[in-house]
Design an enzyme around this catalytic site. Sequence first.
Site, PDB file in Angstrom:
ATOM      1  CB  CYS A   1      -0.889  -0.002   1.246  1.00 32.68           C
ATOM      2  SG  CYS A   1      -1.903   1.488   1.419  1.00 32.68           S
TER       3      CYS A   1
ATOM      4  CB  CYS B   1      -5.094  -0.667   2.481  1.00 30.68           C
ATOM      5  SG  CYS B   1      -3.814  -1.115   3.673  1.00 30.68           S
TER       6      CYS B   1
ATOM      7  CB  CYS C   1      -4.071   2.815   6.134  1.00 28.23           C
ATOM      8  SG  CYS C   1      -3.918   2.713   4.332  1.00 28.23           S
TER       9      CYS C   1
ATOM     10  CB  CYS D   1      -9.553  -3.697 -11.570  1.00 30.34           C
ATOM     11  SG  CYS D   1      -9.195  -2.421 -12.771  1.00 30.34           S
TER      12      CYS D   1
ATOM     13  CB  CYS E   1      -0.244   2.246   5.655  1.00 23.05           C
ATOM     14  SG  CYS E   1      -0.926   0.667   5.077  1.00 23.05           S
TER      15      CYS E   1
END
Length: 139
Positions: A53, A102, A105, A127, A56
């Site tokens: 991510c 995510c 976060c 996607c 984070c």
Amino acid sequence: MESTGKTYPVQLPDDEWRARLSPEEYRVLRQAGTEPPGTSPYEHETTVGVYTCRACGAELFRSETKFDAHCGWPSFYAPLAEDRVEYVEDLSLGMRRVEVRCATCGSHLGHVFEGEGFDVPTDQRYCINGVSIRLQPQE
């Protein structure tokens, strides 16, 4: 971005997210935007590694589950583990889609689609906005 009411392990005030992220990263990750199709360098990337991510640093996808869906965005057939992402119903465009965020976060990553007929083990296509992730090459 619609709140799920969930408390995430990584939570920052909005001004800190704005300071950490570029304007485009903030728009996509924190406001559930979408990058233009075909603009991500990760769409056709073949380097072996882990995609994290961008907000984070949580590990989300492995390069081994990435495939070329010819859709304009990086595509994966499964997350690293189911607890790495969360799913939120998205009715924003007058249709039912499943948003992928995510789980660490709460940042917007993209959407997951099923039943499109790709030759992958899960029959799913995650996607993912390339601006939402960062490739950590395997050493």
